[in-house]
Motif scaffolding. Structure first.
Motif, PDB file in Angstrom:
ATOM      1  N   UNK A  69      19.521  71.731  83.760  1.00 18.05           N
ATOM      2  CA  UNK A  69      18.696  72.940  83.762  1.00 18.05           C
ATOM      3  C   UNK A  69      18.806  73.614  85.122  1.00 18.05           C
ATOM      4  N   UNK A  70      18.387  74.872  85.163  1.00 17.26           N
ATOM      5  CA  UNK A  70      18.314  75.626  86.407  1.00 17.26           C
ATOM      6  C   UNK A  70      17.084  76.521  86.336  1.00 17.26           C
ATOM      7  N   UNK A  71      16.409  76.691  87.469  1.00 18.07           N
ATOM      8  CA  UNK A  71      15.167  77.455  87.512  1.00 18.07           C
ATOM      9  C   UNK A  71      15.276  78.620  88.478  1.00 18.07           C
ATOM     10  N   UNK A  72      14.365  79.567  88.313  1.00 16.44           N
ATOM     11  CA  UNK A  72      14.307  80.722  89.198  1.00 16.44           C
ATOM     12  C   UNK A  72      12.878  81.231  89.219  1.00 16.44           C
ATOM     13  N   UNK A  73      12.451  81.719  90.355  1.00 12.16           N
ATOM     14  CA  UNK A  73      11.110  82.269  90.518  1.00 12.16           C
ATOM     15  C   UNK A  73      11.130  83.754  90.190  1.00 12.16           C
ATOM     16  N   UNK A 130      40.109  70.488  76.301  1.00 10.39           N
ATOM     17  CA  UNK A 130      40.139  71.960  76.318  1.00 10.39           C
ATOM     18  C   UNK A 130      38.722  72.495  76.529  1.00 10.39           C
ATOM     19  N   UNK A 131      38.614  73.590  77.242  1.00  5.99           N
ATOM     20  CA  UNK A 131      37.293  74.126  77.532  1.00  5.99           C
ATOM     21  C   UNK A 131      36.627  74.676  76.282  1.00  5.99           C
ATOM     22  N   UNK A 132      35.349  74.400  76.130  1.00  7.81           N
ATOM     23  CA  UNK A 132      34.522  75.031  75.105  1.00  7.81           C
ATOM     24  C   UNK A 132      33.379  75.752  75.810  1.00  7.81           C
ATOM     25  N   UNK A 133      32.839  76.753  75.163  1.00  9.60           N
ATOM     26  CA  UNK A 133      31.770  77.526  75.780  1.00  9.60           C
ATOM     27  C   UNK A 133      30.499  76.698  75.916  1.00  9.60           C
ATOM     28  N   UNK A 134      29.741  76.917  76.992  1.00  9.72           N
ATOM     29  CA  UNK A 134      28.456  76.227  77.117  1.00  9.72           C
ATOM     30  C   UNK A 134      27.454  76.784  76.119  1.00  9.72           C
ATOM     31  N   UNK A 135      26.322  76.120  75.999  1.00 11.18           N
ATOM     32  CA  UNK A 135      25.301  76.532  75.044  1.00 11.18           C
ATOM     33  C   UNK A 135      23.930  76.456  75.707  1.00 11.18           C
ATOM     34  N   UNK A 136      23.196  77.549  75.681  1.00 15.20           N
ATOM     35  CA  UNK A 136      21.833  77.552  76.210  1.00 15.20           C
ATOM     36  C   UNK A 136      20.908  76.939  75.170  1.00 15.20           C
ATOM     37  N   UNK A 137      20.259  75.829  75.536  1.00 19.15           N
ATOM     38  CA  UNK A 137      19.322  75.198  74.612  1.00 19.15           C
ATOM     39  C   UNK A 137      18.017  75.975  74.515  1.00 19.15           C
TER      40      UNK A 137
END
Length: 364
Positions: free
Chosen positions: A326-330, A191-198
């Motif tokens: 992870x994901x990055x942005x300028x 079952x889906x659980x919400x993601x968590x931002x570390x």
């Protein structure tokens, strides 16, 4: 019948995403609902032993203005039980955006509400035959999921109307599958659980200086940067287990049910339930009629107040089956000095949501 709001430019579809027109979706120009988080991340009816009724789901909205978070907005929430006609192109029917109607189930007001998901959700928005047979059963999305829409309305008091729609992932049947596949699916499905931002970090162009963690605590001193400075922001989330383990909420193909507890496996082990990362899950392929094991994609939406700098991309993330965490942005800071908000919203491909609100100080 209640009145319909002017929603053509204000409706948020697909877990809170704003449609893009001439302005960038990352710019917050006025009061907006950026995201809605539901607990649990995938709904299935669970009876409350004390009341005998269905346990409620909890809903929390991220409401923002160019100045920061708004935790007191009197949002008006309702489940919409009316399926979308084939003639409409939107994700939900425009009729969901009335203030009152017999197909709207009130949920409460505010930025946090709780209510049990309607019992007919799988009939109206899943694979079952709808109550009104003028509509057809819904098709699953690419992850095999079905969703109950939630309508959100707010009149800020200036004559405008803020409107949004969230979608609650609902656990329904598996049409077209064999009995053997259904049994395997029920035993192995996550079952889906919400993601968590570390965490959210700033990678400043200062030689070998390590990344600077950014605190979401409003009392913590914000990161200070120079006017017009360019730097990278990076959001991270946990890794997810690659193998099945007893205690994670289901039994894998090599595990057996515990006779004393049908919801547990027989082995004595207790790994954490829900990793907060890109989870593995099982989906039934409608074309091949086979079960497939997949891993969620992760998408990050970046927001800041209009005029407070700009992001290189409105959205970044990791594709399905990508192990990146992870994901990055300028980001380019504005020329003006002051403290400014930034919001980072993380979504998995099955409808789970998490977010962080941070502030950055621009000073010469």
């Amino acid at each position: 019948m209640g009145r319909v709001g002017a929603v053509s430019l204000a409706v948020l579809f697909a877990f809170g995403c704003k449609p893009e027109f001439s302005e960038r979706s990352s710019e917050v120009r006025s009061l907006r609902v950026l995201a809605v988080r539901t607990e649990p991340g995938e709904w299935q009816t669970v009876l409350d032993p004390d009341t005998g009724g269905a346990k409620p789901a909890a809903f929390r909205a991220l409401v923002v203005t160019p100045e920061g978070n708004d935790t007191t907005a009197p949002l008006n929430w309702a489940f919409c039980s009316l399926p979308k006609p084939l003639t409409e192109l939107n994700d939900v029917t425009i009729r969901c955006f009335e203030w009152e109607a017999d197909y709207l189930v009130p949920m409460g007001t505010g930025t946090n509400v709780s209510a049990p998901v309607p019992e007919n959700a799988c009939r109206q928005f899943g694979p079952d035959v709808p109550e009104d047979q003028a509509y057809r059963p819904a098709d699953p999305d690419v992850t095999g999921g079905y969703y109950q829409p939630v309508r959100i309305l707010l009149e800020p008091g200036d004559g405008s109307l803020v409107s949004a729609v969230a979608k609650v992932r609902i656990k329904c049947g598996l049409p077209g599958a064999t009995q053997e596949q259904i049994i395997s699916y029920q035993r192995r499905y996550h079952p889906n659980t919400n993601p968590s931002i570390q965490g959210v970090e700033a990678l400043l162009p200062r030689g070998s200086q390590p990344a600077v963690p950014l605190e979401s605590d409003p009392n913590a001193p914000p990161l200070q940067v120079a006017p017009g400075q360019k730097f990278e922001l990076r959001v991270s989330w946990p890794g997810a287990p690659l193998t099945d383990a007893c205690g994670d909420g289901y039994c894998g193909p090599t595990e057996s049910k515990d006779a004393a507890d049908p919801n547990a496996c027989a082995a004595d082990c207790s790994p954490e339930k829900g990793s907060g990362g890109a989870e593995r899950y099982l989906a039934f392929d409608q074309e091949t009629r086979q079960l497939r094991e997949l891993r969620e994609s992760m998408r990050v939406s970046w927001y800041t107040a209009e005029g407070f700098g700009s992001f290189a991309d409105d959205r970044t993330g990791a594709a399905e089956n990508d192990p990146t965490t992870f994901a990055s942005n300028r980001f380019t800071a504005p020329q003006a000095s002051g403290d400014f908000p930034i919001w980072v919203v993380l979504r998995d491909s099955r409808g789970g949501v998490d977010w962080k609100s941070i502030r950055i100080r621009v000073a010469p």
